[in-house]
Design a protein around this motif. Structure first.
Motif, mmCIF file in Angstrom:
data_model
loop_
_atom_site.group_PDB
_atom_site.id
_atom_site.type_symbol
_atom_site.label_atom_id
_atom_site.label_comp_id
_atom_site.label_asym_id
_atom_site.label_seq_id
_atom_site.Cartn_x
_atom_site.Cartn_y
_atom_site.Cartn_z
ATOM 1 N N ALA A 20 52.926 2.027 35.125
ATOM 2 C CA ALA A 20 51.601 2.119 35.754
ATOM 3 C C ALA A 20 51.170 0.774 36.315
ATOM 4 N N ALA A 21 51.471 -0.290 35.593
ATOM 5 C CA ALA A 21 51.102 -1.644 36.073
ATOM 6 C C ALA A 21 51.850 -1.991 37.354
ATOM 7 N N GLN A 22 53.116 -1.595 37.421
ATOM 8 C CA GLN A 22 53.919 -1.895 38.635
ATOM 9 C C GLN A 22 53.333 -1.183 39.845
ATOM 10 N N TYR A 23 52.953 0.078 39.655
ATOM 11 C CA TYR A 23 52.356 0.824 40.778
ATOM 12 C C TYR A 23 51.050 0.195 41.230
ATOM 13 N N MET A 24 50.275 -0.342 40.285
ATOM 14 C CA MET A 24 49.002 -0.971 40.640
ATOM 15 C C MET A 24 49.238 -2.230 41.463
ATOM 16 N N MET A 25 50.278 -2.983 41.114
ATOM 17 C CA MET A 25 50.602 -4.192 41.897
ATOM 18 C C MET A 25 51.035 -3.821 43.310
ATOM 19 N N GLN A 26 51.824 -2.799 43.451
ATOM 20 C CA GLN A 26 52.240 -2.358 44.786
ATOM 21 C C GLN A 26 51.044 -1.913 45.609
ATOM 22 N N ASP A 27 50.122 -1.170 44.978
ATOM 23 C CA ASP A 27 48.942 -0.706 45.695
ATOM 24 C C ASP A 27 48.087 -1.883 46.164
#
Length: 396
Positions: A20-27
């Motif tokens: 979830a943290a990785q997706y937030m960084m990409q967003d």
């Protein structure tokens, strides 16, 4: 056993949190990219809007200037139209006045005016003839009656050339100018030196800074006068003893066509007689007829010109003698040379004659024929030979 199962239960939960943290960084990175693109587009739109405002302002300014200019043109056009109309009205009034004066003027007055103009013209012609006689110091009382004999003095050089003496009282030197384009004069002490077999070894070589063209040069009062090579109508005055150019002049109208059809290498033919220096040439405006020009050798200036009826067609040479032009004609193949046109610049009644005088005992052509007023002889160059013709004269 229970204690070992707890870590295994936490692993899936931890992995889920990291994803979830990785997706937030990409967003977040995507949002920053989108924001930057929007900022760039906004700046470009703002610049485009500013440019458009500047274009609109410039166009409005130009439109205002054009409209102002057009309004001025219309105003000027109206003023010009008024001036033209005013001028036409004045011309009509003047025409009516002229018609009236013409109807009431006695025709005898016109006759008197014409007679006065004729008298004035005759007086001017008499004064001009008197001036020419004074200018030419017209002391010549003889005319050419025949060509008595010839003497071939030497045979040297090619087909084209010229040889002569200075007609001054104390001049005995002979000058040889070989070729139609050259820049070296050969000077001989006297005619005997010239006639010797090794005459070229005894000649004084005089180089010219400017080469000549044609064969129409003359030597007069210690100067060589000649047509400068590659020029249209420039005549050079060269001091032989000092070996320097003394003066130059342009001969109006000359140089466009050959002076003589059978001697195309010569565009300007200079001549000397009892009255001084002359130039002979042909002009297209005169139908190819020969023009005579009197030249002041001291000032290097034209004194007077005469259009003659003597044609340059089938002419090979000409010379001046006692104010009179003598044109020598021949056949293109080189036959018997003959004088068939004589023009006296001072004798209006007998200005043009066709004496039909033939050159004796010779078949061929002449490159040049020059008159020596001191010796009353012709110095001619014919097919590489240097020839002297003795003349027979009679009283005019």
């Amino acid at each position: 056993m229970v204690a070992l199962q707890v870590p295994f239960l936490l692993i899936p939960s931890l992995m889920s949190t990291m994803g979830a943290a990785q997706y937030m960084m990409q967003d977040a990175a995507l949002l920053r990219y989108i924001d930057q693109r929007f900022l760039s587009l906004e700046k470009r739109l703002e610049k485009c809007n500013q440019d458009m405002l500047e274009y609109v302002a410039e166009f409005r300014e130009f439109s205002t200037m054009v409209l102002s200019r057009l309004a001025g043109v219309n105003t000027d056009k109206a003023e010009v139209k008024r001036e033209v109309e005013n001028l036409l009205t004045r011309i009509e009034h003047a025409q009516r006045d002229i018609d009236y004066l013409g109807s009431v003027t006695d025709s005898n007055a016109c006759v008197e005016v014409h007679e006065d103009l004729l008298k004035e013209q005759l007086l001017e012609e008499a004064e001009e003839k008197k001036r020419l006689k004074v200018m030419l110091n017209a002391s010549c009382d003889h005319m050419l009656a025949g060509i008595r004999s010839l003497k071939v003095v030497k045979k040297t050089g090619g087909k084209h050339g010229s040889w002569m003496k200075d007609p001054g009282k104390k001049h005995t030197k002979i000058y040889l100018l070989s070729g139609s384009v050259n820049n070296v004069i050969l000077e001989f002490a006297n005619i005997m030196t010239f006639m010797e077999n090794n005459q070229t070894l005894k000649a004084r070589r005089v180089p010219l800074p400017l080469p000549w063209e044609g064969t129409g040069h003359v030597i007069y009062q210690g100067f060589l006068f000649y047509h400068r090579y590659s020029s249209l109508n420039e005549i050079v005055k060269f001091n032989i003893q000092r070996r320097s150019v003394a003066d130059q002049m342009l001969l109006p109208g000359a140089g466009r066509i050959p002076a003589y059809q059978l001697s195309p290498q010569t565009k300007i033919d200079l001549a000397v007689d009892e009255q001084g220096l002359w130039a002979l040439h042909a002009e297209p405006e005169s139908g190819g007829n020969i023009v005579i020009t009197k030249i002041n050798p001291a000032a290097m200036a034209v004194e007077h010109s005469w259009d003659t009826p003597c044609s340059s067609k089938d002419a090979e040479a000409a010379f001046m003698a006692c104010n009179t032009l003598h044109v020598v004609y021949n056949s293109p193949s080189g036959g018997s040379s003959r004088i068939q046109c004589v023009y006296d610049v001072l004798d209006a009644l007998n200005a043009y004659r066709n004496p039909g005088l033939h050159f004796p005992k010779r078949q061929g052509s002449h490159s040049t024929i020059h008159y020596n007023p001191k010796e009353k002889q012709l110095f001619a160059w014919g097919d590489g030979s240097q020839i002297i013709y003795k003349l027979h004269t009679k009283q005019k």
